[in-house]
Design a protein around this motif. Structure first.
Motif, PDB file in Angstrom:
ATOM      1  N   VAL A 195       0.836  -1.207   0.000  1.00  0.00           N
ATOM      2  CA  VAL A 195       0.000   0.000   0.000  1.00  0.00           C
ATOM      3  C   VAL A 195       0.866   1.251   0.000  1.00  0.00           C
ATOM      4  CG1 VAL A 195      -1.728   1.309   1.301  1.00  0.00           C
ATOM      5  CG2 VAL A 195      -1.906  -1.178   1.160  1.00  0.00           C
ATOM      6  N   ARG A 196       1.947   1.243   0.774  1.00  0.00           N
ATOM      7  CA  ARG A 196       2.820   2.415   0.840  1.00  0.00           C
ATOM      8  C   ARG A 196       3.478   2.685  -0.510  1.00  0.00           C
ATOM      9  NH1 ARG A 196       6.923   3.367   5.815  1.00  0.00           N
ATOM     10  NH2 ARG A 196       4.901   3.089   6.867  1.00  0.00           N
ATOM     11  N   ASP A 197       3.893   1.637  -1.192  1.00  0.00           N
ATOM     12  CA  ASP A 197       4.501   1.816  -2.512  1.00  0.00           C
ATOM     13  C   ASP A 197       3.501   2.424  -3.492  1.00  0.00           C
ATOM     14  OD1 ASP A 197       6.900   0.809  -1.651  1.00  0.00           O
ATOM     15  OD2 ASP A 197       6.611  -1.189  -2.512  1.00  0.00           O
ATOM     16  N   LEU A 198       2.272   1.930  -3.460  1.00  0.00           N
ATOM     17  CA  LEU A 198       1.246   2.462  -4.358  1.00  0.00           C
ATOM     18  C   LEU A 198       0.983   3.938  -4.068  1.00  0.00           C
ATOM     19  CD1 LEU A 198      -0.978   2.115  -6.505  1.00  0.00           C
ATOM     20  CD2 LEU A 198      -2.520   1.452  -4.640  1.00  0.00           C
ATOM     21  N   LEU A 199       0.859   4.282  -2.790  1.00  0.00           N
ATOM     22  CA  LEU A 199       0.576   5.663  -2.427  1.00  0.00           C
ATOM     23  C   LEU A 199       1.749   6.581  -2.752  1.00  0.00           C
ATOM     24  CD1 LEU A 199      -1.230   5.096   0.990  1.00  0.00           C
ATOM     25  CD2 LEU A 199      -2.269   5.700  -1.192  1.00  0.00           C
ATOM     26  N   ALA A 200       2.969   6.077  -2.624  1.00  0.00           N
ATOM     27  CA  ALA A 200       4.137   6.883  -2.975  1.00  0.00           C
ATOM     28  C   ALA A 200       4.125   7.240  -4.458  1.00  0.00           C
ATOM     29  CB  ALA A 200       5.414   6.133  -2.625  1.00  0.00           C
ATOM     30  N   ARG A 246     -10.543   8.938  -7.948  1.00  0.00           N
ATOM     31  CA  ARG A 246     -11.186   7.700  -8.389  1.00  0.00           C
ATOM     32  C   ARG A 246     -10.181   6.704  -8.972  1.00  0.00           C
ATOM     33  NH1 ARG A 246     -16.813   8.100  -8.736  1.00  0.00           N
ATOM     34  NH2 ARG A 246     -17.623  10.180  -8.289  1.00  0.00           N
ATOM     35  N   THR A 247      -9.125   7.224  -9.599  1.00  0.00           N
ATOM     36  CA  THR A 247      -8.102   6.331 -10.145  1.00  0.00           C
ATOM     37  C   THR A 247      -7.364   5.602  -9.025  1.00  0.00           C
ATOM     38  OG1 THR A 247      -7.803   7.782 -12.059  1.00  0.00           O
ATOM     39  CG2 THR A 247      -6.057   6.197 -11.594  1.00  0.00           C
ATOM     40  N   LEU A 248      -7.033   6.328  -7.974  1.00  0.00           N
ATOM     41  CA  LEU A 248      -6.376   5.715  -6.833  1.00  0.00           C
ATOM     42  C   LEU A 248      -7.300   4.711  -6.161  1.00  0.00           C
ATOM     43  CD1 LEU A 248      -4.040   5.516  -4.810  1.00  0.00           C
ATOM     44  CD2 LEU A 248      -5.027   7.480  -3.586  1.00  0.00           C
ATOM     45  N   TRP A 249      -8.582   5.066  -6.061  1.00  0.00           N
ATOM     46  CA  TRP A 249      -9.548   4.140  -5.448  1.00  0.00           C
ATOM     47  C   TRP A 249      -9.620   2.841  -6.249  1.00  0.00           C
ATOM     48  CZ3 TRP A 249     -11.940   2.791  -1.264  1.00  0.00           C
ATOM     49  CH2 TRP A 249     -13.026   1.908  -1.339  1.00  0.00           C
ATOM     50  N   LYS A 250      -9.627   2.949  -7.563  1.00  0.00           N
ATOM     51  CA  LYS A 250      -9.684   1.743  -8.394  1.00  0.00           C
ATOM     52  C   LYS A 250      -8.463   0.859  -8.135  1.00  0.00           C
ATOM     53  CE  LYS A 250     -10.173   0.130 -13.161  1.00  0.00           C
ATOM     54  NZ  LYS A 250      -9.083  -0.860 -13.068  1.00  0.00           N
ATOM     55  N   ASP A 287      -8.014  -3.328  -7.999  1.00  0.00           N
ATOM     56  CA  ASP A 287      -6.792  -4.032  -8.405  1.00  0.00           C
ATOM     57  C   ASP A 287      -6.144  -4.784  -7.242  1.00  0.00           C
ATOM     58  OD1 ASP A 287      -7.341  -2.846 -10.802  1.00  0.00           O
ATOM     59  OD2 ASP A 287      -5.813  -1.282 -10.624  1.00  0.00           O
ATOM     60  N   MET A 288      -6.088  -4.148  -6.055  1.00  0.00           N
ATOM     61  CA  MET A 288      -5.477  -4.800  -4.890  1.00  0.00           C
ATOM     62  C   MET A 288      -6.493  -5.555  -4.045  1.00  0.00           C
ATOM     63  SD  MET A 288      -2.692  -1.938  -3.640  1.00  0.00           S
ATOM     64  CE  MET A 288      -1.954  -3.084  -2.437  1.00  0.00           C
ATOM     65  N   GLY A 289      -7.783  -5.341  -4.280  1.00  0.00           N
ATOM     66  CA  GLY A 289      -8.814  -6.062  -3.545  1.00  0.00           C
ATOM     67  C   GLY A 289      -9.004  -5.627  -2.108  1.00  0.00           C
ATOM     68  N   LEU A 290      -8.603  -4.395  -1.784  1.00  0.00           N
ATOM     69  CA  LEU A 290      -8.636  -3.962  -0.387  1.00  0.00           C
ATOM     70  C   LEU A 290     -10.030  -3.582   0.097  1.00  0.00           C
ATOM     71  CD1 LEU A 290      -5.366  -1.832  -0.206  1.00  0.00           C
ATOM     72  CD2 LEU A 290      -5.703  -4.275   0.217  1.00  0.00           C
ATOM     73  N   ALA A 291     -10.955  -3.322  -0.823  1.00  0.00           N
ATOM     74  CA  ALA A 291     -12.306  -2.950  -0.407  1.00  0.00           C
ATOM     75  C   ALA A 291     -13.028  -4.102   0.272  1.00  0.00           C
ATOM     76  CB  ALA A 291     -13.117  -2.457  -1.602  1.00  0.00           C
ATOM     77  N   GLY A 292     -12.594  -5.314  -0.007  1.00  0.00           N
ATOM     78  CA  GLY A 292     -13.286  -6.480   0.551  1.00  0.00           C
ATOM     79  C   GLY A 292     -12.554  -7.169   1.678  1.00  0.00           C
ATOM     80  N   LEU A 293     -11.619  -6.477   2.326  1.00  0.00           N
ATOM     81  CA  LEU A 293     -10.847  -7.120   3.390  1.00  0.00           C
ATOM     82  C   LEU A 293     -11.738  -7.652   4.507  1.00  0.00           C
ATOM     83  CD1 LEU A 293      -7.678  -4.858   3.851  1.00  0.00           C
ATOM     84  CD2 LEU A 293      -7.830  -7.110   2.786  1.00  0.00           C
ATOM     85  N   SER A 352     -16.176  -5.625  -4.148  1.00  0.00           N
ATOM     86  CA  SER A 352     -15.501  -5.564  -5.445  1.00  0.00           C
ATOM     87  C   SER A 352     -14.827  -4.226  -5.670  1.00  0.00           C
ATOM     88  CB  SER A 352     -16.511  -5.816  -6.569  1.00  0.00           C
ATOM     89  OG  SER A 352     -17.374  -4.685  -6.733  1.00  0.00           O
ATOM     90  N   GLY A 353     -15.287  -3.192  -4.954  1.00  0.00           N
ATOM     91  CA  GLY A 353     -14.736  -1.861  -5.125  1.00  0.00           C
ATOM     92  C   GLY A 353     -15.387  -1.067  -6.238  1.00  0.00           C
ATOM     93  N   ARG A 354     -16.212  -1.731  -7.039  1.00  0.00           N
ATOM     94  CA  ARG A 354     -16.851  -1.030  -8.161  1.00  0.00           C
ATOM     95  C   ARG A 354     -18.089  -0.261  -7.726  1.00  0.00           C
ATOM     96  NH1 ARG A 354     -14.803  -5.719 -10.433  1.00  0.00           N
ATOM     97  NH2 ARG A 354     -16.666  -6.946  -9.945  1.00  0.00           N
TER      98      ARG A 354
END
Length: 372
Positions: free
Chosen positions: A23-28, A48-52, A57-63, A123-125
């Motif tokens: 997550v840190r790498d993505l945010l950086a 919205r691009t970061l949220w996607k 892509d990382m599946g974090l919305a469904g943790l 799903s994050g969608r």
């Protein structure tokens, strides 16, 4: 039934550290301070691009969602790690409101509609928001909508991230939880000026909005959602405090006055030491709250209250000190410290103030205030 009280695990597992690194790498790469500041000026604060990237892509919305209901089957501990990193970056994404609060409300429900919505949020969608004011504390009274012939009528103020929500979860006065599509007729979402521009709020008005009944037991679902929101908010506050401490120490090592590093002055060292001690203690209470929620401990309400009593003060103090210790540059719009300060200030009110959580803690341990 709640699980018996156990000693909380305050350490991060290797899997949690790996998640943090990803997550840190993505945010950086996608969420540097300059881009966040620019977005707050654009009129479209949500990225919205970061949220996607995070959610889909990382599946974090469904943790928090079990695998059998369409999610990743992780726990509050992993979600807490994500929120720490989002707090560090002051990321303008609706993770707390959709992937935690709205998701927790649906996890308390059963039935076809609840399962459908839960899978969509996982799903994050689809973005979901619980239609209650951001300042609402766990256990507090919440506004409800009037139900007439399957349509809802009511007004809700200070709803965080309602601008980007696809669906609103609305408590009805009949005790049921309803789902309302934000594109439906009779739904008005009116943005309000927010102190924290990275977490905007809006007033929501329902005037005969078509609704789908998710389940009965809205009070219990809302209470569960707000408890999880307050508990994991402490992890976001931890990330905010850790980041400003790191930035401030780095700045004071470079800044010189009277031909000496500013960070070498004893008075400055004492101020930094106090912040560091507070941050260490905040990490402990935030991890305890996340672990209690993850294990379903009977001590979860107490752990959440303790975390919020402590987290609000520490995050606000750390960011205020950061602004001062950065000197003149800390007062500028271009420097990111104001983003952390505003997030800390708003977080200190979100899901109940420290004072409200102190009252709740006193009730939980049966330590009532003396009669006048």
């Amino acid at each position: 039934m709640s699980a018996p009280a156990t000693t909380p695990d305050l350490l991060y597992s290797q899997e949690e550290e790996d998640l943090r690194a990803a997550v840190r790498d993505l945010l950086a790469d996608r969420c540097d301070a300059a881009s966040v500041i620019a977005r707050t000026e654009s009129g479209e604060p949500h990225d919205r691009t970061l949220w996607k990237s995070l959610a889909e892509d990382m599946g974090l919305a469904g943790l928090l969602v079990p695998e059998e209901r369409g999610g990743q089957g992780a726990s509050h501990r992993e979600a807490a790690v994500v929120l720490e990193e989002l707090g560090r970056a002051v990321a303008p994404v609706p993770y707390l409101t959709s992937a935690v609060v709205a998701t927790e409300a649906l996890l308390a429900c059963s039935g076809e509609e609840a399962d459908r919505l839960l899978a969509a949020l996982a799903s994050g969608r689809t973005l979901g928001v619980l239609a209650v004011p951001l300042h609402t504390a766990p256990g507090a009274a919440v506004p409800t909508a009037r139900v007439e012939a399957g349509a809802l009528h009511g007004a809700f103020t200070g709803v965080a991230d309602a601008q980007v929500a696809d669906v609103l979860l609305v408590p009805g006065e009949d005790g049921a939880l309803y789902a309302v599509d934000t594109t439906a007729g009779g739904v008005t979402v009116d943005p309000r000026v927010s102190f924290d521009l990275t977490r905007p709020v809006a007033a929501v008005t329902l005037d005969g909005a078509a609704a789908r009944k998710v389940a009965g037991g809205a009070p219990e679902a809302v209470a569960r959602a707000l408890r999880a929101g307050a508990g994991l908010l402490a992890s976001e506050q931890l990330g905010v405090a850790e980041q400003v401490l790191t930035e401030t120490v780095g700045y004071l090592k470079e800044r010189k006055q009277f031909n000496r590093q500013v960070g070498g002055f004893q008075a400055i060292k004492h101020r930094l030491a106090r912040i560091w001690l507070d941050v260490v203690n905040l990490r402990a209470v935030a991890r305890a709250a996340a672990d209690a929620l993850a294990t379903g401990s009977e001590d979860a309400p107490t752990a959440v209250a303790v975390a919020q009593v402590f987290a609000s003060r520490v995050a606000v103090h750390a960011t205020e000190e950061a602004v001062q210790l950065h000197g003149g540059i800390g007062m500028t719009w271009e420097h990111p410290t104001h983003l952390h300060l505003k997030r800390a200030k708003v977080d200190s009110l979100a899901y109940g103030t420290a004072g409200r959580h102190k009252e709740r803690l006193a009730e939980l341990v049966d330590l009532r205030a003396p009669l006048a």
